[in-house]
Scaffold this motif. Structure first.
Motif, PDB file in Angstrom:
ATOM      1  N   ASP A   9     -16.315  -2.571  -0.758  1.00 39.84           N
ATOM      2  CA  ASP A   9     -14.934  -2.261  -1.636  1.00 39.84           C
ATOM      3  C   ASP A   9     -15.076  -1.561  -2.551  1.00 39.84           C
ATOM      4  O   ASP A   9     -15.766  -1.932  -3.736  1.00 39.84           O
ATOM      5  CB  ASP A   9     -14.564  -3.917  -1.768  1.00 39.84           C
ATOM      6  CG  ASP A   9     -13.223  -3.743  -2.399  1.00 39.84           C
ATOM      7  OD1 ASP A   9     -12.640  -3.169  -2.881  1.00 39.84           O
ATOM      8  OD2 ASP A   9     -12.597  -5.128  -2.171  1.00 39.84           O
ATOM      9  N   TRP A  61       0.928  -1.174  -0.046  1.00 38.72           N
ATOM     10  CA  TRP A  61       0.034   0.114  -0.199  1.00 38.72           C
ATOM     11  C   TRP A  61       0.881   1.061   0.144  1.00 38.72           C
ATOM     12  O   TRP A  61       0.622   2.266  -0.747  1.00 38.72           O
ATOM     13  CB  TRP A  61      -0.884  -0.078   1.170  1.00 38.72           C
ATOM     14  CG  TRP A  61      -1.687   1.125   1.325  1.00 38.72           C
ATOM     15  CD1 TRP A  61      -1.562   2.100   2.395  1.00 38.72           C
ATOM     16  CD2 TRP A  61      -2.839   1.679   0.843  1.00 38.72           C
ATOM     17  NE1 TRP A  61      -2.270   3.066   2.334  1.00 38.72           N
ATOM     18  CE2 TRP A  61      -3.107   2.984   1.169  1.00 38.72           C
ATOM     19  CE3 TRP A  61      -3.381   1.281  -0.422  1.00 38.72           C
ATOM     20  CZ2 TRP A  61      -4.265   3.619   0.941  1.00 38.72           C
ATOM     21  CZ3 TRP A  61      -4.622   2.032  -0.797  1.00 38.72           C
ATOM     22  CH2 TRP A  61      -4.969   3.167  -0.363  1.00 38.72           C
ATOM     23  N   GLN A  93      -9.520  -3.149   2.025  1.00 35.09           N
ATOM     24  CA  GLN A  93      -9.499  -2.185   0.974  1.00 35.09           C
ATOM     25  C   GLN A  93     -10.534  -0.983   1.190  1.00 35.09           C
ATOM     26  O   GLN A  93     -10.168   0.053   0.882  1.00 35.09           O
ATOM     27  CB  GLN A  93      -9.886  -3.188  -0.203  1.00 35.09           C
ATOM     28  CG  GLN A  93      -9.130  -2.268  -1.394  1.00 35.09           C
ATOM     29  CD  GLN A  93      -8.695  -3.420  -2.414  1.00 35.09           C
ATOM     30  OE1 GLN A  93      -7.570  -3.778  -2.458  1.00 35.09           O
ATOM     31  NE2 GLN A  93      -9.641  -3.892  -3.382  1.00 35.09           N
TER      32      GLN A  93
END
Lengths: 91, 398
Positions: B342, B204, B330
């Motif tokens: 999501d 990330w 997410q």
């Protein structure tokens, strides 16, 4: 491998393990990072696939255990499918 | 082997009221790792983690989880071989009836250890590679490990393990898929997982540099398809599609608290290996709570079970029983609310956050080893990859 013969001796495939799981009340087939939960008849067939018994002998054993006749076509079809999926190897 | 009752029919999936057992147990035995991969999903603040569980504490977890019905065991990390009690844990797990998967970089796996692990009952080894070339492997893991991993791959074959090679794909190596598959075939791999990077943890943090372009993804899929068609190929290939390029989210973990239980090095129990980031969940620790309590009673494991936690558009969506609203982590990372859909889903009002991220990957210049990322104004600026290391972790979270 062409037509599966009743004289073939199936054994659980390399990397697979057959196991009874009380928590699931079922036989399961374990393999790298995965699991197949088996229905009753699949479990009964696979637990007889010890590399020694032939498909014909497995059929006879099932017919005796469940007091029934005429399982050969079903057993052959299942073992052929299991072989295709590498669940069993044949010798 | 115990006999099956003749009346045992296939059991239907568990109802919503009582969850089934935690069939999959993942033990992250340690955060120590000789590699420093920039795409690691481990939390970036791992340097702050408490002391690792000791052997007896891990054995307690194994026994309690197995008693509940856990059957697949993943031993991971960090690098699980960094634990010198790995062989004892494997022996205990084997005795209990687990199917044991070692998820490893291979660093530390020598002949005496693989022999001991085989004897202890280890069922399977998944070996990670970063790329097909020494240069890229060593760059992406910030180490010199390629030759060593190749030796370990030979050792795995020698000890008659089915070999699964796992290669994490991203912008910097996805164009090498053909070479990666050829390398895997030369090594005699039975399975290859081409796993596109999932953007959690270090990945990330490095998302801009690791995100492939759509053209790259499509090329890689095409190469994989052609490779699969080769008649001489016994090797099976799994291509895990990068979900940022999808329109429907993955059924992450089959819903949190459904089959999956992770225990982190310090004993924190998580419903998914990335879930520690989620706010508002009170994660229990296996040192003070039984696995049964963790799984069936704890707030953290119950919170996202079923469908009541959902918001629109998930709540009224017919897809919810298939994708469970996608990935909570997410949703949280991208929208700030873990109960949102999501954003990979194109029904999500936040879907633009995903398409904007992939659009930025289209604009970025051709990938080079010195990864670049475009700035907000479109200029390309140099931004280095941040490699996973205790030092970088402490720098990010002083």
């Amino acid at each position: 491998m062409n037509e599966l013969s009743g004289a073939a001796r199936p054994a659980i495939g390399r990397g697979f393990r057959l196991q009874w799981e009380p928590a699931q009340n079922a036989f399961v087939l374990l393999y790298p990072e995965g699991m197949i939960k088996l229905n009753a008849s699949a479990g009964e067939i696979l637990k007889r696939c010890d590399g020694a018994a032939t498909v014909d002998e497995i059929t006879a054993s099932l017919e005796q255990a469940f007091s029934t006749q005429g399982l050969q076509a079903d057993v052959l079809a299942f073992v052929a499918m299991a072989h295709e999926r590498h669940w069993v190897s044949l010798s | 082997m115990s006999a099956a009752p003749a009346s045992d029919a296939q059991v239907s999936p568990h109802g919503a009221a009582r969850p089934g057992p935690p069939l999959w147990l993942l033990l992250e035995l340690t955060y120590r790792c000789p590699l420093h991969c920039a795409f690691c999903y481990n939390p970036t603040d791992f340097a702050r983690s408490g002391p690792e569980l000791d052997t007896q504490e891990w054995i307690k977890v194994l026994r309690e989880a197995r008693a509940l019905g856990a059957v697949q065991l993943g031993l991971s990390g960090g690098e699980p071989l960094a634990r010198d009690d790995l062989e004892s844990l494997v022996a205990e797990a084997h005795e209990l009836g687990f199917y044991i998967n070692l998820i490893t970089s291979g660093v530390g796996l020598n002949e005496p250890r693989i022999r001991a692990l085989k004897k202890a009952g280890l069922d399977h080894i998944q070996l990670s590679f970063q790329d097909s070339t020494r240069q890229m492997n060593d760059f992406l893991s910030s180490t010199r490990t390629f030759e060593l991993k190749s030796k370990v791959a030979a050792l795995i074959k020698e000890y008659d393990y089915p070999m699964v090679l796992n290669v994490v794909l991203h912008r910097l190596n996805i164009d090498h898929v053909e070479e990666i598959l050829e390398m895997a075939q030369r090594m005699g791999a039975d399975y290859v997982e081409l796993a596109n990077t999932q953007f959690y943890g270090w990945a990330w943090h490095n998302r801009e540099q690791l995100m492939p372009s759509r053209a790259q993804v499509e090329r890689a899929e095409e190469v994989t398809r052609r490779f699969r068609e080769r008649t001489d190929l016994a090797m099976r290939i799994f291509f895990v599609v990068p979900d940022y390029f999808e329109r429907r989210p993955k059924p992450c973990m089959n819903g949190l608290g459904s089959i999956f239980l992770t225990v982190t090095p310090d004993g924190t129990a998580l419903p998914c290996h990335a879930a520690r980031m989620l706010p508002g969940l009170d994660f229990p620790n296996v040192k003070s709570a039984s696995v049964e309590h963790v799984w069936y009673e704890s707030q953290a494991f119950n919170h996202f079970r079923g469908f009541d936690w959902m918001q629109e558009p998930c709540r009224s969506c017919p897809q919810k029983t298939r994708d469970f609203g996608g990935c909570r982590c997410q949703a949280y990372l991208l929208t700030g609310d873990a109960a949102n859909a999501d954003p990979v889903c194109d029904l999500s009002p936040h879907h633009h956050l995903v398409t904007e991220a992939t659009a930025r990957a289209e604009q970025a210049l051709a990938p080079a080893v010195q990864a670049s990322a475009p700035a907000a104004d479109g200029r390309v600026v140099e931004r280095p990859l941040i490699f996973r290391s205790p030092a970088n972790s402490s720098r990010l979270f002083p």
